[in-house]
Design an enzyme around this catalytic site. Structure first.
Site, PDB file in Angstrom:
ATOM      1  N   ASP A 299       0.969  -1.288  -0.054  1.00 51.54           N
ATOM      2  CA  ASP A 299       0.302  -0.304   0.187  1.00 51.54           C
ATOM      3  C   ASP A 299       0.694   1.049   0.116  1.00 51.54           C
ATOM      4  OD1 ASP A 299      -2.373   1.310   0.427  1.00 51.54           O
ATOM      5  OD2 ASP A 299      -2.043   2.030   2.261  1.00 51.54           O
TER       6      ASP A 299
ATOM      7  N   CYS B 143     -23.996   2.552  -4.700  1.00 50.82           N
ATOM      8  CA  CYS B 143     -23.977   3.658  -3.422  1.00 50.82           C
ATOM      9  C   CYS B 143     -24.980   5.123  -3.424  1.00 50.82           C
ATOM     10  CB  CYS B 143     -22.801   4.043  -4.584  1.00 50.82           C
ATOM     11  SG  CYS B 143     -21.663   5.226  -4.195  1.00 50.82           S
TER      12      CYS B 143
ATOM     13  N   CYS C 251     -16.805   9.714  -2.900  1.00 53.56           N
ATOM     14  CA  CYS C 251     -16.903   8.350  -2.209  1.00 53.56           C
ATOM     15  C   CYS C 251     -16.786   8.208  -0.250  1.00 53.56           C
ATOM     16  CB  CYS C 251     -15.365   7.110  -2.504  1.00 53.56           C
ATOM     17  SG  CYS C 251     -15.631   5.616  -1.645  1.00 53.56           S
TER      18      CYS C 251
ATOM     19  N   CYS D  49     -20.670  -0.699  -2.218  1.00 50.23           N
ATOM     20  CA  CYS D  49     -20.477  -1.628  -2.889  1.00 50.23           C
ATOM     21  C   CYS D  49     -19.604  -3.259  -3.133  1.00 50.23           C
ATOM     22  CB  CYS D  49     -19.665  -0.778  -3.850  1.00 50.23           C
ATOM     23  SG  CYS D  49     -18.406   0.073  -3.382  1.00 50.23           S
TER      24      CYS D  49
END
Ligand code: SF4
Ligand code: SF4
Length: 383
Positions: A138, A202, A218, A248
């Site tokens: 990451d 969403c 988001c 989602c």
């Protein structure tokens, strides 16, 4: 196992990765990830919001061999973090929030880094100390889903997440770049078909279209990545989410009947699955750091988490949270004061208005003043 050929070595590396706890393992070459151009377009459109590190590392992400010239292969690994706790859709008792499933246990970075280092150590023991390797979890400029997709771990779904046909999408990813030439796995076909459940589910309309997410809308971005104020127009859509969002993924048919993680580090910490919100408002900096030591929530710091908790309580319209929210109007952090004001404005009670009136008289921060004034008049600040 006797390792004589690149095929045997590949097989042995996969077996060792499985032994280290990585459920999914795949190998690819170090070519440009297939969606590097759409990544560039996505950045260009501004869909990455304030994630400046993405823009800073755009070229490195698109063309990995320019910064890792010695690397020939990438071992992509994935570990499932799903634990079978359903999301409560009806609130009963004290107001509770929702933390994204990935953040219930320990921070996965530490878990992955030590295991990928162990994998590299095993490869050097087997092949020779001259093998170069570098693990990324990451943190580096790596398009992780692109490499995992190339390595056949899954396909990138319309919700922009990597999906494995058997294991769904609740997993963490990591990569080990190696100087070894290893036979690559084949990508698998996209199995989304005509499904569009994630796009429809969403709550903030964050999908511009299939495979295209406007991070600025988001909830995961707004509650984790965004450091400043959450745009007031979008706050009501955040519901009770206080760190990330799984909607989602929850609706995705490939996440039905998936196996639960057996990894001890990813089992939920006490109180992090559906946490009670009001006690979180009382945490000072030191208590916050101690409570969330080793947890992904630590990343948002106290001010970010309290900002999110205030928004959730405002959305829940919880009258019992008014005294705690009113106390936050004197918090040292303007970000916290402003969002507490918004939450109090949502409750609209006499007690909340009195607290807001008092706070407006003493507030010196211009942005917080606007938040309080808007909370009192029922309008939304224009940022
Ligand atoms: S994580 Fe939540 S807010 Fe973000 S795109 Fe998925 S459903 Fe929408
Ligand atoms: S919900 Fe449907 S469209 Fe969305 S990622 Fe899953 S399979 Fe693909």
């Amino acid at each position: 196992m006797v390792v004589q050929s690149p095929e045997q070595l590949t097989q042995a590396i996969k077996e060792e990765a499985h032994r280290l706890g990585f459920e999914l393992v795949g190998i690819s070459s170090v070519s440009d990830p297939p969606h590097e151009q759409s990544f560039a377009d996505w950045l260009q459109e501004g869909y990455g919001g304030e994630m400046a590190y993405m823009t800073r590392t755009e070229q490195a992400r698109r063309h990995p061999s320019t910064w890792l010239p010695w690397a020939r292969s990438v071992v992509s690994v994935a570990m499932n973090y799903y634990t079978p706790f359903p999301r409560e859709t009806h609130q009963a008792g004290a107001p509770k929030g929702w933390i994204s499933r990935y953040a219930w246990g320990e921070d996965y970075h530490t878990v992955f880094e030590s295991r990928l280092d162990a994998l590299l150590g095993w490869i050097r023991n087997t092949v020779g100390e001259e093998v170069q390797g570098k693990a990324y979890v990451d943190a580096g400029p790596v398009l992780e889903k692109g490499f995992a997709g190339l390595a056949g771990i899954g396909w990138i779904g319309k919700n922009t997440l990597l999906i494995s046909p058997k294991h769904g999408s609740y997993f963490f990813l990591g990569e080990l770049f190696l100087s070894l030439e290893l036979p690559a796995d084949q990508p698998i076909r996209n199995r989304c078909g005509s499904c569009d459940l994630c796009l429809k589910a969403c709550p903030t309309d964050a999908f511009v279209g299939p495979y295209r997410l406007d991070a600025r809308r988001c909830i995961s971005y707004l509650t984790i990545e965004l450091k400043g104020s959450i745009p007031a127009q979008i706050r009501p859509l955040i519901g009770s989410h206080i760190f990330g969002c799984d909607i989602c993924q929850e609706v995705c048919p490939y996440n039905v009947n998936i196996e639960a993680s057996k990894e001890p580090a990813f089992q939920p910490r006490e109180g992090l699955h559906a946490p009670e919100l009001i006690p979180l408002l009382a945490l000072n900096d030191e208590q916050f750091r101690s409570w969330f030591k080793g947890s992904p929530l630590k990343r948002s710091k106290r001010r970010g988490v309290l900002r999110n908790v205030a928004v959730a309580l405002g959305n829940l319209g919880s009258a019992e949270s008014i005294p705690a929210l009113a106390r936050l109007l004197s918090d040292p952090e303007p970000l916290v004061r402003g969002h507490a004001a918004w939450a109090l404005g949502r409750t609209g009670t006499t007690e909340a208005r009195a607290a807001l009136d008092e706070a407006l008289a003493r507030e010196t921060d211009p942005d917080v003043k606007v938040e309080i004034a808007q909370a009192l008049t029922g309008g939304a600040p224009s940022h």
